[in-house]
Design a protein around this motif. Structure first.
Motif, PDB file in Angstrom:
ATOM      1  N   LEU A 186       0.773  -1.146   0.049  1.00  0.00           N
ATOM      2  CA  LEU A 186      -0.133  -0.006  -0.079  1.00  0.00           C
ATOM      3  C   LEU A 186       1.003   1.198  -0.054  1.00  0.00           C
ATOM      4  O   LEU A 186       0.473   2.402  -0.521  1.00  0.00           O
ATOM      5  N   MET A 187       2.081   1.390   0.843  1.00  0.00           N
ATOM      6  CA  MET A 187       2.884   2.333   0.851  1.00  0.00           C
ATOM      7  C   MET A 187       3.525   2.477  -0.540  1.00  0.00           C
ATOM      8  O   MET A 187       3.569   3.900  -0.942  1.00  0.00           O
ATOM      9  N   LEU A 188       3.882   1.698  -1.230  1.00  0.00           N
ATOM     10  CA  LEU A 188       4.567   2.003  -2.600  1.00  0.00           C
ATOM     11  C   LEU A 188       3.734   2.388  -3.481  1.00  0.00           C
ATOM     12  O   LEU A 188       4.000   3.181  -4.311  1.00  0.00           O
ATOM     13  N   ASN A 189       2.235   1.855  -3.357  1.00  0.00           N
ATOM     14  CA  ASN A 189       1.295   2.407  -4.387  1.00  0.00           C
ATOM     15  C   ASN A 189       0.976   4.004  -4.183  1.00  0.00           C
ATOM     16  O   ASN A 189       0.811   4.631  -4.951  1.00  0.00           O
ATOM     17  N   THR A 190       0.886   4.323  -2.744  1.00  0.00           N
ATOM     18  CA  THR A 190       0.479   5.568  -2.533  1.00  0.00           C
ATOM     19  C   THR A 190       1.675   6.540  -2.814  1.00  0.00           C
ATOM     20  O   THR A 190       1.257   7.743  -3.213  1.00  0.00           O
ATOM     21  N   LEU A 191       2.704   5.880  -2.854  1.00  0.00           N
ATOM     22  CA  LEU A 191       4.021   6.896  -3.175  1.00  0.00           C
ATOM     23  C   LEU A 191       4.262   7.124  -4.697  1.00  0.00           C
ATOM     24  O   LEU A 191       5.087   7.750  -5.308  1.00  0.00           O
ATOM     25  N   GLY A 192       3.383   6.440  -5.490  1.00  0.00           N
ATOM     26  CA  GLY A 192       3.199   6.604  -6.872  1.00  0.00           C
ATOM     27  C   GLY A 192       3.884   5.693  -7.819  1.00  0.00           C
ATOM     28  O   GLY A 192       3.826   5.597  -8.953  1.00  0.00           O
ATOM     29  N   PHE A 193       4.521   4.414  -7.096  1.00  0.00           N
ATOM     30  CA  PHE A 193       5.078   3.373  -7.833  1.00  0.00           C
ATOM     31  C   PHE A 193       4.257   2.644  -8.393  1.00  0.00           C
ATOM     32  O   PHE A 193       4.633   1.430  -9.092  1.00  0.00           O
ATOM     33  N   GLY A 194       2.857   2.436  -8.266  1.00  0.00           N
ATOM     34  CA  GLY A 194       2.018   1.374  -8.665  1.00  0.00           C
ATOM     35  C   GLY A 194       1.891   0.387  -7.953  1.00  0.00           C
ATOM     36  O   GLY A 194       2.783  -0.150  -7.027  1.00  0.00           O
ATOM     37  N   GLN A 195       0.782  -0.671  -8.233  1.00  0.00           N
ATOM     38  CA  GLN A 195       0.646  -1.787  -7.579  1.00  0.00           C
ATOM     39  C   GLN A 195       1.503  -3.005  -7.956  1.00  0.00           C
ATOM     40  O   GLN A 195       1.573  -3.964  -7.131  1.00  0.00           O
ATOM     41  N   GLU A 196       2.205  -2.635  -8.762  1.00  0.00           N
ATOM     42  CA  GLU A 196       2.990  -3.784  -9.397  1.00  0.00           C
ATOM     43  C   GLU A 196       4.389  -3.443  -9.170  1.00  0.00           C
ATOM     44  O   GLU A 196       5.252  -4.054  -9.223  1.00  0.00           O
ATOM     45  N   ALA A 197       4.795  -2.655  -8.035  1.00  0.00           N
ATOM     46  CA  ALA A 197       6.064  -2.285  -7.854  1.00  0.00           C
ATOM     47  C   ALA A 197       6.620  -3.192  -6.878  1.00  0.00           C
ATOM     48  O   ALA A 197       8.025  -3.521  -6.834  1.00  0.00           O
ATOM     49  N   ILE A 198       5.878  -4.409  -6.318  1.00  0.00           N
ATOM     50  CA  ILE A 198       6.375  -5.424  -5.592  1.00  0.00           C
ATOM     51  C   ILE A 198       5.685  -6.864  -6.178  1.00  0.00           C
ATOM     52  O   ILE A 198       4.579  -6.744  -6.400  1.00  0.00           O
ATOM     53  N   SER A 199       6.598  -7.537  -6.216  1.00  0.00           N
ATOM     54  CA  SER A 199       6.162  -8.941  -6.752  1.00  0.00           C
ATOM     55  C   SER A 199       7.051 -10.020  -6.052  1.00  0.00           C
ATOM     56  O   SER A 199       8.115  -9.641  -5.401  1.00  0.00           O
ATOM     57  N   PHE A 200       6.375 -11.152  -6.226  1.00  0.00           N
ATOM     58  CA  PHE A 200       7.470 -12.360  -5.613  1.00  0.00           C
ATOM     59  C   PHE A 200       7.589 -13.359  -6.938  1.00  0.00           C
ATOM     60  O   PHE A 200       6.679 -13.523  -7.680  1.00  0.00           O
ATOM     61  N   GLU A 201       8.616 -14.308  -6.703  1.00  0.00           N
ATOM     62  CA  GLU A 201       9.094 -15.219  -7.767  1.00  0.00           C
ATOM     63  C   GLU A 201       9.316 -16.376  -6.647  1.00  0.00           C
ATOM     64  O   GLU A 201      10.130 -16.074  -5.887  1.00  0.00           O
ATOM     65  N   PHE A 202       8.872 -17.554  -7.095  1.00  0.00           N
ATOM     66  CA  PHE A 202       8.877 -18.751  -6.451  1.00  0.00           C
ATOM     67  C   PHE A 202       9.543 -19.992  -7.234  1.00  0.00           C
ATOM     68  O   PHE A 202       8.915 -20.121  -8.192  1.00  0.00           O
ATOM     69  N   THR A 203      10.884 -20.184  -6.994  1.00  0.00           N
ATOM     70  CA  THR A 203      11.453 -21.160  -7.718  1.00  0.00           C
ATOM     71  C   THR A 203      11.778 -22.472  -6.799  1.00  0.00           C
ATOM     72  O   THR A 203      11.499 -22.411  -5.702  1.00  0.00           O
ATOM     73  N   GLU A 204      12.279 -23.363  -7.687  1.00  0.00           N
ATOM     74  CA  GLU A 204      12.620 -24.723  -6.772  1.00  0.00           C
ATOM     75  C   GLU A 204      13.904 -24.569  -5.749  1.00  0.00           C
ATOM     76  O   GLU A 204      13.965 -25.304  -4.750  1.00  0.00           O
ATOM     77  N   GLU A 205      14.464 -23.212  -5.967  1.00  0.00           N
ATOM     78  CA  GLU A 205      15.687 -23.248  -5.272  1.00  0.00           C
ATOM     79  C   GLU A 205      15.683 -21.817  -4.269  1.00  0.00           C
ATOM     80  O   GLU A 205      16.413 -21.595  -3.251  1.00  0.00           O
ATOM     81  N   GLU A 206      14.889 -21.113  -4.731  1.00  0.00           N
ATOM     82  CA  GLU A 206      15.009 -19.482  -3.965  1.00  0.00           C
ATOM     83  C   GLU A 206      13.560 -18.965  -4.023  1.00  0.00           C
ATOM     84  O   GLU A 206      12.845 -19.327  -4.745  1.00  0.00           O
ATOM     85  N   THR A 207      13.307 -18.079  -3.070  1.00  0.00           N
ATOM     86  CA  THR A 207      12.155 -17.349  -3.000  1.00  0.00           C
ATOM     87  C   THR A 207      12.547 -15.923  -3.142  1.00  0.00           C
ATOM     88  O   THR A 207      13.826 -15.339  -2.505  1.00  0.00           O
ATOM     89  N   ILE A 208      12.110 -15.169  -4.028  1.00  0.00           N
ATOM     90  CA  ILE A 208      12.787 -13.823  -4.878  1.00  0.00           C
ATOM     91  C   ILE A 208      11.507 -12.789  -4.582  1.00  0.00           C
ATOM     92  O   ILE A 208      10.559 -12.927  -4.925  1.00  0.00           O
ATOM     93  N   ALA A 209      11.933 -11.602  -3.637  1.00  0.00           N
ATOM     94  CA  ALA A 209      10.916 -10.483  -3.737  1.00  0.00           C
ATOM     95  C   ALA A 209      11.522  -9.355  -4.681  1.00  0.00           C
ATOM     96  O   ALA A 209      12.817  -9.310  -4.668  1.00  0.00           O
ATOM     97  N   HIS A 210      10.751  -8.728  -5.598  1.00  0.00           N
ATOM     98  CA  HIS A 210      11.044  -7.916  -6.352  1.00  0.00           C
ATOM     99  C   HIS A 210      10.473  -6.456  -6.102  1.00  0.00           C
ATOM    100  O   HIS A 210       9.299  -6.335  -5.702  1.00  0.00           O
ATOM    101  N   LEU A 211      11.299  -5.555  -6.075  1.00  0.00           N
ATOM    102  CA  LEU A 211      10.902  -4.102  -5.996  1.00  0.00           C
ATOM    103  C   LEU A 211      11.284  -3.298  -7.405  1.00  0.00           C
ATOM    104  O   LEU A 211      12.508  -3.509  -7.701  1.00  0.00           O
ATOM    105  N   GLU A 212      10.294  -2.775  -7.961  1.00  0.00           N
ATOM    106  CA  GLU A 212      10.676  -2.037  -8.996  1.00  0.00           C
ATOM    107  C   GLU A 212      10.209  -0.502  -8.875  1.00  0.00           C
ATOM    108  O   GLU A 212       8.913  -0.307  -8.857  1.00  0.00           O
ATOM    109  N   LEU A 213      11.063   0.436  -8.680  1.00  0.00           N
ATOM    110  CA  LEU A 213      10.993   1.972  -8.448  1.00  0.00           C
ATOM    111  C   LEU A 213      11.126   2.639  -9.676  1.00  0.00           C
ATOM    112  O   LEU A 213      12.279   2.639 -10.132  1.00  0.00           O
TER     113      LEU A 213
END
Length: 233
Positions: A186-213
């Motif tokens: 909610l904070m990132l969206n309020t700051l104007g970076f949009g709802q897609e600014a944060i996402s997650f990727e799940f692989t067989e070896e890693e868990t990855i959080a992405h931030l795109e500003l």
């Protein structure tokens, strides 16, 4: 202190920013020393974009994601020590009852076990003229239960404009981390970076959080060489 030598790790951050390199920082624990260092890295990147006013807010987001990643690593060590299958829903519920108290009381032991097991958290920073891309990744795969919980929190955050309404839509904050994901989304969206600014990727070896500003969404990011370092404390 004036005249003191610069932190060699932070000098590598300056090099990565100046030369448009991807910066990777690896750590096996996430305590105050590591958090302070990451704060310094964030400040340098945001200053280069003229966004220093975002320091505290972005620090909150990254610390929340990094704490979740480190907690996931700790859970793997803890469940193994208890002889419980973390992927089994009943065993998961049983193990989480005493997880917080047990790991807090024996923090050093679990930190050492994570290092011996090679369980890390990596921060990856990539800066271009218009975009700051950040990844927080840990090398433990997410269970189906954990993945469902994370995805549910992102779904809820994208439905609402404020925390109160989002909170009312979910009763599952049993592990404490779910509310943090909703808040930072909610904070990132309020700051104007949009709802897609944060996402997650799940692989067989890693868990990855992405931030795109994105400062200017019309400018594309170029791929660059990687400047890597390992953070020990």
């Amino acid at each position: 202190m004036e005249g003191a030598q610069k932190n060699p790790h932070l000098q590598k951050v300056d090099f990565a920013i100046s030369n448009n390199r991807t910066l990777n920082i690896k750590t096996y624990k996430y305590l105050s020393i590591e958090r302070d260092f990451i704060d310094g890295v964030i400040a340098k990147y945001l200053n280069s974009l003229g966004l220093s006013w975002l320091n505290n807010k972005l620090s909150y987001c990254i610390h929340e994601l990094a704490a979740n990643a480190h907690k996931a690593n700790t859970k793997r060590v803890y469940f193994e020590s208890m002889g419980l299958d973390i992927a089994d829903p009943d065993a998961y519920e049983q193990g989480m009852r005493d997880f917080k108290a047990e790991t807090f009381q024996n923090l050093d032991s679990y930190l050492n076990e994570q290092r011996r097991a090679g369980l890390y958290v990596i921060f990856q920073f990539q800066l271009s003229s218009n975009r700051l891309s950040i990844q927080i990744r840990n090398n433990t795969p997410t269970t189906a239960q954990e993945e469902e919980r994370i995805c549910d929190k992102l779904r809820i955050a994208r439905l609402y404009d404020n925390l109160a309404d989002a909170y009312d839509d979910s009763e599952d904050y049993s592990e404490g981390a779910g509310l943090g994901i909703v808040m930072l989304s909610l904070m990132l969206n309020t700051l104007g970076f949009g709802q897609e600014a944060i996402s997650f990727e799940f692989t067989e070896e890693e868990t990855i959080a992405h931030l795109e500003l994105c400062v200017d969404e019309n400018q594309a990011c170029a791929e660059d060489e990687v400047e890597e370092q390992e953070l020990y404390a």
